[in-house]
Design an enzyme around this catalytic site. Sequence first.
Site, PDB file in Angstrom:
ATOM      1  N   GLU A 194     151.693 -63.373  27.281  1.00  0.00           N
ATOM      2  CA  GLU A 194     152.650 -62.426  26.688  1.00  0.00           C
ATOM      3  C   GLU A 194     153.431 -63.222  25.639  1.00  0.00           C
ATOM      4  O   GLU A 194     153.260 -62.996  24.443  1.00  0.00           O
ATOM      5  CB  GLU A 194     153.578 -61.849  27.768  1.00  0.00           C
ATOM      6  N   HIS A 214     151.454 -52.490  37.121  1.00  0.00           N
ATOM      7  CA  HIS A 214     152.433 -53.492  36.668  1.00  0.00           C
ATOM      8  C   HIS A 214     153.775 -52.826  36.373  1.00  0.00           C
ATOM      9  O   HIS A 214     153.989 -52.298  35.283  1.00  0.00           O
ATOM     10  CB  HIS A 214     151.875 -54.196  35.417  1.00  0.00           C
ATOM     11  N   HIS A 216     157.999 -53.460  37.342  1.00  0.00           N
ATOM     12  CA  HIS A 216     159.074 -54.209  38.018  1.00  0.00           C
ATOM     13  C   HIS A 216     160.081 -53.200  38.552  1.00  0.00           C
ATOM     14  O   HIS A 216     160.601 -52.386  37.768  1.00  0.00           O
ATOM     15  CB  HIS A 216     159.769 -55.143  37.026  1.00  0.00           C
ATOM     16  N   HIS A 225     152.018 -63.350  35.283  1.00  0.00           N
ATOM     17  CA  HIS A 225     152.353 -63.039  33.887  1.00  0.00           C
ATOM     18  C   HIS A 225     151.906 -64.216  33.018  1.00  0.00           C
ATOM     19  O   HIS A 225     152.307 -65.356  33.266  1.00  0.00           O
ATOM     20  CB  HIS A 225     153.864 -62.880  33.714  1.00  0.00           C
ATOM     21  N   ASP A 284     155.630 -51.717  32.756  1.00  0.00           N
ATOM     22  CA  ASP A 284     156.435 -52.938  32.867  1.00  0.00           C
ATOM     23  C   ASP A 284     157.869 -52.610  33.324  1.00  0.00           C
ATOM     24  O   ASP A 284     158.180 -52.735  34.509  1.00  0.00           O
ATOM     25  CB  ASP A 284     156.425 -53.680  31.525  1.00  0.00           C
ATOM     26  N   ASP A 285     158.733 -52.230  32.393  1.00  0.00           N
ATOM     27  CA  ASP A 285     160.151 -51.944  32.683  1.00  0.00           C
ATOM     28  C   ASP A 285     160.531 -50.685  31.890  1.00  0.00           C
ATOM     29  O   ASP A 285     161.231 -50.767  30.867  1.00  0.00           O
ATOM     30  CB  ASP A 285     161.017 -53.121  32.222  1.00  0.00           C
TER      31      ASP A 285
HETATM   32  N1  ADE Z   1     160.242 -59.471  34.061  1.00  0.00           N
HETATM   33  C1  ADE Z   1     160.398 -58.178  33.789  1.00  0.00           C
HETATM   34  N2  ADE Z   1     159.665 -57.813  32.711  1.00  0.00           N
HETATM   35  C2  ADE Z   1     159.026 -58.939  32.306  1.00  0.00           C
HETATM   36  C3  ADE Z   1     158.128 -59.246  31.264  1.00  0.00           C
HETATM   37  N3  ADE Z   1     157.728 -58.310  30.388  1.00  0.00           N
HETATM   38  N4  ADE Z   1     157.695 -60.513  31.136  1.00  0.00           N
HETATM   39  C4  ADE Z   1     158.090 -61.446  31.992  1.00  0.00           C
HETATM   40  N5  ADE Z   1     158.926 -61.230  33.000  1.00  0.00           N
HETATM   41  C5  ADE Z   1     159.401 -59.986  33.157  1.00  0.00           C
HETATM   42 ZN    ZN Z   2     156.025 -57.640  33.709  1.00  0.00          ZN
END
Ligand code: ADE
Ligand code: ZN
Length: 325
Positions: free
Chosen positions: A193, A10, A12, A190, A271-272
Amino acid sequence: MGRDAKIELHLHLEGAAPPAFIRGLAAEKHADIGGIFDERGNYRFRDFWDFLKVYEAATSVLTSPEDYARLTRAVLEESAASGVIYSETFLSPDFCGGRDVGAWREYLVAIREAAAEAERRDGITLRGIITCIRHFGPEKARETALCAAETAGDWIVGFGIAGDEKVLAPADFRWSFDCAREAGLRLTAHAGEWGGPESVRAALRDLEVERIGHGVRAIEDLALVDELAERGVVLECCPGSNVALGLYSGFRQHPIARLYDRGVKVTVSTDDPPFFHTTMAREFQMLHDAFDWDDGVFASLNRTALDAAFCDTDTKAAIAKKLEA
Ligand code: ADE
Ligand code: ZN
């Protein structure tokens, strides 16, 4: 732990862009992307919804296939340094060519070339999951799904949905997920969350996904947790992301260990990563510190992740060999 082999499901691609990389591109293009950086040069955001705005502003300077090739190189170098040997990344035709299939193909060629180069250099394998963006709405998601169906194959292996979980409902995106499934793509969404257990149930029921991005708020409904465990639904957990965005106050408060102990197939991802000041090496270290997880637990998390990977069986077998080495 830092350099041990890891599988990440996961990530992005735009969300993995180092802030200096985005600042550099903005300067090259004389683009004004507003005050998205703090005084130390990191991304600045107040909460998840502000994060989405900053994410989209940063992404706005990625305007050509070559920009994405450079981004892919930078991201994979960082992942490989954390020991990642296999990664699945979310790619959005919304940002790559504006959902035009011809333009999207050009972005994909550039991304794949950069990934092949990284594989030769650093031994990291990348595959793509095309992702629609929930708050862009079902109409754009349909165009995204068509891009996905056109390029589904041994490299584009999945379809998913990201973005603001608080708007619309999974059922609104059913057509796109049906289209992707019919094209042979594997599915993830997703959920759980920012939405609670019902969001996870809706993604499973209405989109028939086999993996859930995050999914951690399933913990608020133990009947759902048991159902996830029984059905073998895989959660792409991103603890550092959840902590950075304020969902949990720290790693110790994160439900990943309770989900794992109750038999849910959990995996670990970033994630990011630069947004949340994390790396795969840091995620593993923080989980070790919080829950005293040892190499045996991390090995089982990696195996779960590889089993749940969307790539073909030959690729999986090759990665399994590396994991065991
Ligand atoms: N896009 C990038 N990171 C995300 C996240 N944590 N939740 C939803 N969309 C996303
Ligand atoms: Zn994500």
